[in-house]
Design a protein around this motif. Structure first.
Motif, PDB file in Angstrom:
ATOM      1  N   VAL A 230      12.702  -5.042   7.739  1.00 35.35           N
ATOM      2  CA  VAL A 230      12.399  -5.096   6.312  1.00 35.35           C
ATOM      3  C   VAL A 230      13.660  -4.921   5.473  1.00 35.35           C
ATOM      4  N   THR A 231      13.937  -5.908   4.643  1.00 33.08           N
ATOM      5  CA  THR A 231      14.977  -5.822   3.614  1.00 33.08           C
ATOM      6  C   THR A 231      14.400  -6.487   2.361  1.00 33.08           C
TER       7      THR A 231
ATOM      8  N   VAL B  84       8.841   2.727   6.584  1.00 39.58           N
ATOM      9  CA  VAL B  84       8.490   3.866   7.441  1.00 39.58           C
ATOM     10  C   VAL B  84       7.105   4.384   7.084  1.00 39.58           C
ATOM     11  N   ALA B  85       6.849   4.560   5.788  1.00 38.63           N
ATOM     12  CA  ALA B  85       5.553   5.074   5.334  1.00 38.63           C
ATOM     13  C   ALA B  85       4.406   4.118   5.666  1.00 38.63           C
ATOM     14  N   GLY B  86       4.709   2.812   5.668  1.00 37.50           N
ATOM     15  CA  GLY B  86       3.662   1.819   5.921  1.00 37.50           C
ATOM     16  C   GLY B  86       3.514   1.428   7.384  1.00 37.50           C
TER      17      GLY B  86
ATOM     18  N   GLU C 194       0.833  -1.204   0.000  1.00 35.79           N
ATOM     19  CA  GLU C 194       0.000   0.000   0.000  1.00 35.79           C
ATOM     20  C   GLU C 194       0.864   1.249   0.000  1.00 35.79           C
ATOM     21  N   ALA C 195       1.951   1.213   0.767  1.00 33.01           N
ATOM     22  CA  ALA C 195       2.867   2.362   0.812  1.00 33.01           C
ATOM     23  C   ALA C 195       3.494   2.601  -0.561  1.00 33.01           C
ATOM     24  N   ALA C 196       3.804   1.522  -1.273  1.00 36.56           N
ATOM     25  CA  ALA C 196       4.421   1.655  -2.597  1.00 36.56           C
ATOM     26  C   ALA C 196       3.505   2.398  -3.567  1.00 36.56           C
TER      27      ALA C 196
END
Length: 315
Positions: free
Chosen positions: A250-251, A241-243, A123-125
């Motif tokens: 996360v990597t 961060v945005a999500g 969703e952030a993407a």
């Protein structure tokens, strides 16, 4: 030192030509062997004269430096291989590293993400990016990564030709030049179609200005010609961060692990997952059964009415 450089250069060329060793593998082996050569030089020795005691002393030196077990194991592997190559080439009549036992590797389960965390990243993407084109690219990157379980190096270097043709499948070039076909989920197909339209339109505008065409799905003006692994690593942290997902968890590789773990949890068999991930040996894929077992155990400890508070703390 000139002799060492010749040995290393010839060995790496053979690795690439005969075994299809990737650039990343060659760079790692090159660094390891140069470090060993420099250490030997300090001891008044070289590749040609080094013996087993000196190889073992070097590994002790690496341990004293605080290097991880995995790094020390890789360095020993590089040393063994160059001496095996030297034996085959007739440069030496023995392999001084062949009987040395490695330090082994710490057995750690791969970090992964649950479905809700992946949904937040996807969703952030869709909403992160300076332009509409950036958002389409970011969405395509993340949807493809989660839908296919690709390695990040495979993703960023995808040729645009791999995405043409049947929209239900994607052709991936894996380690050692091995190709594999992976199916795409409906969201990934849609994201790919949208990005291709944007990418092709942008390229046509560039061609009209005299710029060359790119052969990559995710082109860049950098030296590689495509989005770099480092830039994608930074991007996925921004999306975390945005999500609202902990960035440390996360990597790009955790998305690959999530792909495999979620498939297994939903009934996929190990052989199918092995093929999709491009693993040469199913034993590598079996690690995901342990990830799933650990998660199921944690679910029981957290939610079963008979689980005690002490059990939950242990879990």
């Amino acid at each position: 030192m000139l002799q060492a450089q010749r040995w290393i250069s010839t060995f790496l060329d053979a690795q690439a030509a005969e075994l299809g060793a990737s650039t990343n593998t060659q760079l790692a082996y090159g660094r390891d062997l140069k470090d060993f050569a420099a250490w030997l030089q300090e001891q008044g020795a070289d590749f040609d004269s080094a013996n087993r005691d000196q190889v073992e002393a070097y590994l002790i030196h690496c341990s004293d430096q605080g290097l991880a077990k995995s790094t020390r194991a890789r360095r020993l592997s590089a040393i063994r291989q160059i001496y095996r190559f030297a034996f085959d080439e007739g440069w030496r009549t023995d392999n001084p590293a062949i009987q040395i036992r490695g330090p082994g590797r710490d057995k750690r389960l791969p970090k992964t993400l649950d479905v809700k965390q992946v949904d937040r990243l996807l969703e952030a993407a869709r909403s992160q990016g300076r332009t509409a084109g950036d958002r389409l690219r970011n969405t395509c990157l993340m949807e493809l990564l989660y839908a296919t379980g690709m390695r990040v190096s495979e993703l960023v270097s995808l040729p645009v030709s791999a995405a043409r043709g049947d929209p239900r499948m994607l052709l991936i070039m894996g380690k050692g030049g091995k190709e594999r076909m992976v199916p795409l989920s409906p969201p990934a197909r849609l994201a790919l179609v949208d990005w291709l339209k944007e990418r092709d339109a942008t390229e046509e505008r560039g061609v009209a200005k005299g710029m060359p065409r790119s052969r990559f799905l995710f082109p860049s003006r950098g030296a590689s010609g495509h989005l770099t692994r480092h830039r994608f690593y930074l991007l996925i942290k921004e999306l975390a961060v945005a999500g609202g997902v902990l960035p440390d968890s996360v990597t790009p590789h955790t998305l690959r692990h999530a792909f495999a773990t979620h498939l297994l949890a939903n009934g996929a068999d190990l052989r199918s997952i092995q093929t999709l991930l491009g693993h040469a040996d199913v034993a590598t894929t079996e690690i995901y059964t342990h990830v799933l077992e650990e998660r199921l155990q944690q679910l029981v400890l957290e939610h079963h009415p008979l689980a005690t508070a002490a059990d939950r703390r242990k879990g």
